[in-house]
Write an enzyme that holds these catalytic residues in place. Sequence first.
Site, PDB file in Angstrom:
ATOM      1  N   VAL A  65       4.148   3.801  -0.317  1.00 16.71           N
ATOM      2  CA  VAL A  65       4.883   2.277   0.048  1.00 16.71           C
ATOM      3  C   VAL A  65       4.852   1.458  -1.595  1.00 16.71           C
ATOM      4  O   VAL A  65       3.646   1.303  -2.081  1.00 16.71           O
ATOM      5  CB  VAL A  65       3.916   1.614   0.903  1.00 16.71           C
ATOM      6  CG1 VAL A  65       4.669   0.243   1.164  1.00 16.71           C
ATOM      7  CG2 VAL A  65       4.060   2.273   2.154  1.00 16.71           C
ATOM      8  N   ILE A  75      -2.144   2.583   9.433  1.00 17.43           N
ATOM      9  CA  ILE A  75      -1.625   3.156  10.636  1.00 17.43           C
ATOM     10  C   ILE A  75      -2.139   4.634  10.810  1.00 17.43           C
ATOM     11  O   ILE A  75      -2.159   5.154  12.081  1.00 17.43           O
ATOM     12  CB  ILE A  75      -0.082   3.098  10.819  1.00 17.43           C
ATOM     13  CG1 ILE A  75       0.365   3.019  12.270  1.00 17.43           C
ATOM     14  CG2 ILE A  75       0.522   3.955  10.009  1.00 17.43           C
ATOM     15  CD1 ILE A  75       1.643   2.631  12.418  1.00 17.43           C
ATOM     16  N   HIS A  81      -1.001  -2.081  -3.461  1.00 20.80           N
ATOM     17  CA  HIS A  81      -2.084  -2.136  -2.307  1.00 20.80           C
ATOM     18  C   HIS A  81      -3.272  -1.411  -2.499  1.00 20.80           C
ATOM     19  O   HIS A  81      -3.207  -0.399  -2.999  1.00 20.80           O
ATOM     20  CB  HIS A  81      -1.560  -1.621  -0.912  1.00 20.80           C
ATOM     21  CG  HIS A  81      -0.873  -0.414  -0.685  1.00 20.80           C
ATOM     22  ND1 HIS A  81       0.279  -0.144  -1.521  1.00 20.80           N
ATOM     23  CD2 HIS A  81      -1.382   0.798  -0.398  1.00 20.80           C
ATOM     24  CE1 HIS A  81       0.635   1.164  -1.189  1.00 20.80           C
ATOM     25  NE2 HIS A  81      -0.499   1.737  -0.666  1.00 20.80           N
TER      26      HIS A  81
END
Length: 114
Positions: free
Chosen positions: A96, A31, A100
């Site tokens: 987060v 994002i 990932h």
Amino acid sequence: MSDTLFAKIIRREIPAAIVYEDDDVLAFRDIQPQAPVHVLFVPKRAVPTLNDLGPADGGLVGQLVLAAAAYAKREGFAEAGYRTVINCNGDGGQSVFHIHLHLLAGRQMGWPPG
Ligand code: AMP
């Protein structure tokens, strides 16, 4: 599955620009992109950090790397080059806590990273 932001994206509770999916991996655009191409490759099985991986989890990490490389080839920038990054905990810049892999491409990457 733990309730991180990425778990919610995997469950389609939060929208994301998904660019790839298979049984084990979801990939979507970051994002806040740090390069013209910035895609996150996320295992559907939630593991918080690299430190939480065990000996049996090599396949999980391998799937992220292989999916990223296949995406780079598919999108046509594999030969030009790209960078993959997995941040871990505070000093690594992880925000987060669901593992990932960042795939960054489309510009010259600096080294060392900031
Ligand atoms: P990290 O700092 O390595 O944990 O990376 C987390 C990444 O998730 C950052 O690059 C964020 O810009 C990205 N991010 C946060 N929220 C979203 C979202 N809703 N959709 C896509 N990417 C996100």
